[in-house]
Design a protein around this motif. Structure first.
Motif, PDB file in Angstrom:
ATOM      1  N   ALA A 131       0.912  -1.336   0.037  1.00 16.99           N
ATOM      2  CA  ALA A 131      -0.166   0.027   0.090  1.00 16.99           C
ATOM      3  C   ALA A 131       0.723   1.363   0.117  1.00 16.99           C
ATOM      4  O   ALA A 131       2.012   1.430   0.476  1.00 16.99           O
ATOM      5  CB  ALA A 131      -0.819  -0.002   1.426  1.00 16.99           C
ATOM      6  N   THR A 132       0.140   2.344  -0.495  1.00 10.80           N
ATOM      7  CA  THR A 132       1.076   3.464  -0.540  1.00 10.80           C
ATOM      8  C   THR A 132       0.238   4.466   0.488  1.00 10.80           C
ATOM      9  O   THR A 132       0.649   5.533   1.035  1.00 10.80           O
ATOM     10  CB  THR A 132       0.953   4.315  -1.929  1.00 10.80           C
ATOM     11  OG1 THR A 132      -0.370   4.373  -2.609  1.00 10.80           O
ATOM     12  CG2 THR A 132       1.836   3.362  -2.885  1.00 10.80           C
ATOM     13  N   LYS A 133      -1.041   4.209   0.808  1.00  8.33           N
ATOM     14  CA  LYS A 133      -1.587   4.970   1.829  1.00  8.33           C
ATOM     15  C   LYS A 133      -2.367   3.874   2.651  1.00  8.33           C
ATOM     16  O   LYS A 133      -3.023   2.801   2.449  1.00  8.33           O
ATOM     17  CB  LYS A 133      -2.849   5.577   1.230  1.00  8.33           C
ATOM     18  CG  LYS A 133      -2.276   6.874   0.369  1.00  8.33           C
ATOM     19  CD  LYS A 133      -3.388   7.584  -0.060  1.00  8.33           C
ATOM     20  CE  LYS A 133      -2.984   8.770  -0.897  1.00  8.33           C
ATOM     21  NZ  LYS A 133      -3.579   9.721  -1.718  1.00  8.33           N
ATOM     22  N   VAL A 134      -2.119   4.065   3.992  1.00  7.90           N
ATOM     23  CA  VAL A 134      -2.669   3.259   5.158  1.00  7.90           C
ATOM     24  C   VAL A 134      -3.281   4.251   6.047  1.00  7.90           C
ATOM     25  O   VAL A 134      -2.795   5.241   6.503  1.00  7.90           O
ATOM     26  CB  VAL A 134      -1.626   2.322   5.732  1.00  7.90           C
ATOM     27  CG1 VAL A 134      -2.495   1.626   7.054  1.00  7.90           C
ATOM     28  CG2 VAL A 134      -0.907   1.581   4.946  1.00  7.90           C
ATOM     29  N   SER A 135      -4.510   4.220   6.495  1.00  6.21           N
ATOM     30  CA  SER A 135      -5.296   4.959   7.415  1.00  6.21           C
ATOM     31  C   SER A 135      -5.929   4.104   8.482  1.00  6.21           C
ATOM     32  O   SER A 135      -6.182   2.947   8.413  1.00  6.21           O
ATOM     33  CB  SER A 135      -6.428   5.718   6.507  1.00  6.21           C
ATOM     34  OG  SER A 135      -7.290   4.776   6.271  1.00  6.21           O
ATOM     35  N   LEU A 136      -5.734   4.601   9.728  1.00  5.65           N
ATOM     36  CA  LEU A 136      -6.529   4.208  10.901  1.00  5.65           C
ATOM     37  C   LEU A 136      -7.420   5.223  11.372  1.00  5.65           C
ATOM     38  O   LEU A 136      -7.112   6.507  11.412  1.00  5.65           O
ATOM     39  CB  LEU A 136      -5.567   4.057  11.901  1.00  5.65           C
ATOM     40  CG  LEU A 136      -6.201   3.333  13.467  1.00  5.65           C
ATOM     41  CD1 LEU A 136      -7.054   2.531  13.447  1.00  5.65           C
ATOM     42  CD2 LEU A 136      -5.047   3.383  14.337  1.00  5.65           C
ATOM     43  N   THR A 137      -8.774   5.199  11.454  1.00  4.03           N
ATOM     44  CA  THR A 137      -9.657   5.813  11.914  1.00  4.03           C
ATOM     45  C   THR A 137     -10.616   5.269  13.075  1.00  4.03           C
ATOM     46  O   THR A 137     -11.099   4.287  12.950  1.00  4.03           O
ATOM     47  CB  THR A 137     -10.582   6.523  10.748  1.00  4.03           C
ATOM     48  OG1 THR A 137      -9.869   6.777   9.499  1.00  4.03           O
ATOM     49  CG2 THR A 137     -11.572   7.450  11.206  1.00  4.03           C
ATOM     50  N   ALA A 138     -10.667   6.056  14.151  1.00  5.09           N
ATOM     51  CA  ALA A 138     -11.699   5.779  15.379  1.00  5.09           C
ATOM     52  C   ALA A 138     -12.765   6.524  15.140  1.00  5.09           C
ATOM     53  O   ALA A 138     -12.650   7.927  15.136  1.00  5.09           O
ATOM     54  CB  ALA A 138     -10.684   5.911  16.754  1.00  5.09           C
ATOM     55  N   ASP A 139     -13.861   5.832  15.201  1.00  7.48           N
ATOM     56  CA  ASP A 139     -15.234   6.606  15.245  1.00  7.48           C
ATOM     57  C   ASP A 139     -16.187   5.714  16.281  1.00  7.48           C
ATOM     58  O   ASP A 139     -15.912   4.578  16.499  1.00  7.48           O
ATOM     59  CB  ASP A 139     -15.932   6.241  13.937  1.00  7.48           C
ATOM     60  CG  ASP A 139     -15.123   7.291  12.780  1.00  7.48           C
ATOM     61  OD1 ASP A 139     -15.296   8.463  12.752  1.00  7.48           O
ATOM     62  OD2 ASP A 139     -14.669   6.444  11.764  1.00  7.48           O
ATOM     63  N   PHE A 140     -17.189   6.222  16.648  1.00  7.97           N
ATOM     64  CA  PHE A 140     -18.363   5.709  17.315  1.00  7.97           C
ATOM     65  C   PHE A 140     -19.153   5.012  16.651  1.00  7.97           C
ATOM     66  O   PHE A 140     -19.634   5.410  15.389  1.00  7.97           O
ATOM     67  CB  PHE A 140     -18.911   6.702  18.262  1.00  7.97           C
ATOM     68  CG  PHE A 140     -18.529   7.037  19.477  1.00  7.97           C
ATOM     69  CD1 PHE A 140     -17.771   6.554  20.394  1.00  7.97           C
ATOM     70  CD2 PHE A 140     -18.115   8.643  19.502  1.00  7.97           C
ATOM     71  CE1 PHE A 140     -17.130   7.161  21.555  1.00  7.97           C
ATOM     72  CE2 PHE A 140     -17.537   9.158  20.610  1.00  7.97           C
ATOM     73  CZ  PHE A 140     -17.098   8.300  21.592  1.00  7.97           C
ATOM     74  N   THR A 141     -19.571   3.535  16.937  1.00  6.59           N
ATOM     75  CA  THR A 141     -20.658   3.196  16.098  1.00  6.59           C
ATOM     76  C   THR A 141     -22.099   3.932  16.003  1.00  6.59           C
ATOM     77  O   THR A 141     -22.140   4.770  17.011  1.00  6.59           O
ATOM     78  CB  THR A 141     -20.671   1.766  16.457  1.00  6.59           C
ATOM     79  OG1 THR A 141     -21.315   1.837  18.034  1.00  6.59           O
ATOM     80  CG2 THR A 141     -19.608   0.816  16.428  1.00  6.59           C
ATOM     81  N   PRO A 142     -22.875   3.912  15.310  1.00  8.39           N
ATOM     82  CA  PRO A 142     -23.981   4.641  15.325  1.00  8.39           C
ATOM     83  C   PRO A 142     -24.963   4.549  16.682  1.00  8.39           C
ATOM     84  O   PRO A 142     -25.484   5.831  17.004  1.00  8.39           O
ATOM     85  CB  PRO A 142     -24.867   3.652  14.170  1.00  8.39           C
ATOM     86  CG  PRO A 142     -24.003   3.345  13.284  1.00  8.39           C
ATOM     87  CD  PRO A 142     -22.837   3.041  14.075  1.00  8.39           C
ATOM     88  N   ASN A 143     -24.763   3.603  17.273  1.00  9.55           N
ATOM     89  CA  ASN A 143     -25.533   3.491  18.596  1.00  9.55           C
ATOM     90  C   ASN A 143     -24.535   4.129  19.604  1.00  9.55           C
ATOM     91  O   ASN A 143     -25.263   4.329  20.871  1.00  9.55           O
ATOM     92  CB  ASN A 143     -26.246   2.186  19.028  1.00  9.55           C
ATOM     93  CG  ASN A 143     -24.938   1.169  19.341  1.00  9.55           C
ATOM     94  OD1 ASN A 143     -23.690   1.693  19.333  1.00  9.55           O
ATOM     95  ND2 ASN A 143     -25.297  -0.113  19.302  1.00  9.55           N
ATOM     96  N   GLY A 144     -23.441   4.490  19.484  1.00  7.61           N
ATOM     97  CA  GLY A 144     -22.500   5.231  20.328  1.00  7.61           C
ATOM     98  C   GLY A 144     -21.896   4.074  21.397  1.00  7.61           C
ATOM     99  O   GLY A 144     -21.290   4.624  22.285  1.00  7.61           O
ATOM    100  N   ARG A 145     -22.452   2.971  21.702  1.00 10.32           N
ATOM    101  CA  ARG A 145     -21.883   1.869  22.583  1.00 10.32           C
ATOM    102  C   ARG A 145     -20.566   1.303  22.109  1.00 10.32           C
ATOM    103  O   ARG A 145     -20.049   0.703  23.164  1.00 10.32           O
ATOM    104  CB  ARG A 145     -22.773   1.031  22.677  1.00 10.32           C
ATOM    105  CG  ARG A 145     -24.190   1.366  23.116  1.00 10.32           C
ATOM    106  CD  ARG A 145     -25.151   0.241  23.746  1.00 10.32           C
ATOM    107  NE  ARG A 145     -26.472   0.850  23.583  1.00 10.32           N
ATOM    108  CZ  ARG A 145     -27.200   0.006  22.890  1.00 10.32           C
ATOM    109  NH1 ARG A 145     -27.059  -1.029  22.174  1.00 10.32           N
ATOM    110  NH2 ARG A 145     -28.612   0.624  23.112  1.00 10.32           N
TER     111      ARG A 145
END
Length: 160
Positions: A77-91
């Motif tokens: 890969a030339t691009k690698v991303s790690l993203t942290a998000d809440f799931t839709p229910n927020g749990r």
């Protein structure tokens, strides 16, 4: 026999701590900057959860995320991303590791978390099986989506 090996997989301990998510991601940013890959991908690590603490075994979750980042980088890969998000229910917090590497064939995709299955030359097929066990120990899930020749995205969901 696979059952003989399962006792050595890590289990979630009562030593789980509340961990500042931003500190965890900052440490991961520093770690990936020191990793040496050819080619060297562009890493991006983003926290969309804001100032939040999550109850985890930090060592295990770092191992999971480092393994996923390392695998992504080793995929060419030339691009690698790690993203942290809440799931839709927020749990739950969802960690998405996405890359633009070679992807996986559909047949391989269904076996990625099987112990001793590997698509890597010289691979042992232990990394993703351990990741799955550690995520399960946190009461979470790990899934993978991939388009062969295009990209791969692993999603780790763990309770807050």
């Amino acid at each position: 026999d696979l059952h003989e090996h399962q006792h050595s997989f890590p289990t979630r301990r009562s030593s789980d701590l509340e961990v500042d998510l931003e500190h965890l991601l900052t440490d991961l940013r520093q770690l990936v900057q020191r990793m040496d890959f050819a080619p060297q991908p562009q890493f991006s690590i983003t926290n969309n959860c804001g100032d939040v603490r999550i109850t985890i075994d930090r060592t295990q979750m770092e191992q999971v995320l480092i393994n996923l980042l390392k695998n992504a980088a080793e995929s060419g890969a030339t691009k690698v991303s790690l993203t942290a998000d809440f799931t839709p229910n927020g749990r739950q917090v969802a960690f998405r590791v996405k890359d633009n590497g070679v992807g996986f064939a559909p047949e391989a995709l269904q076996h990625l978390f099987t112990p001793f299955f590997t698509t890597k030359q010289g691979g042992q097929g232990i990394g993703l099986a351990l990741c799955k066990q550690m995520v399960n120990n946190h009461g979470g899930t790990i899934t993978a989506q991939s388009v062969e020749g295009e990209d791969t995205c692993f999603v780790v969901r763990i309770p807050r």
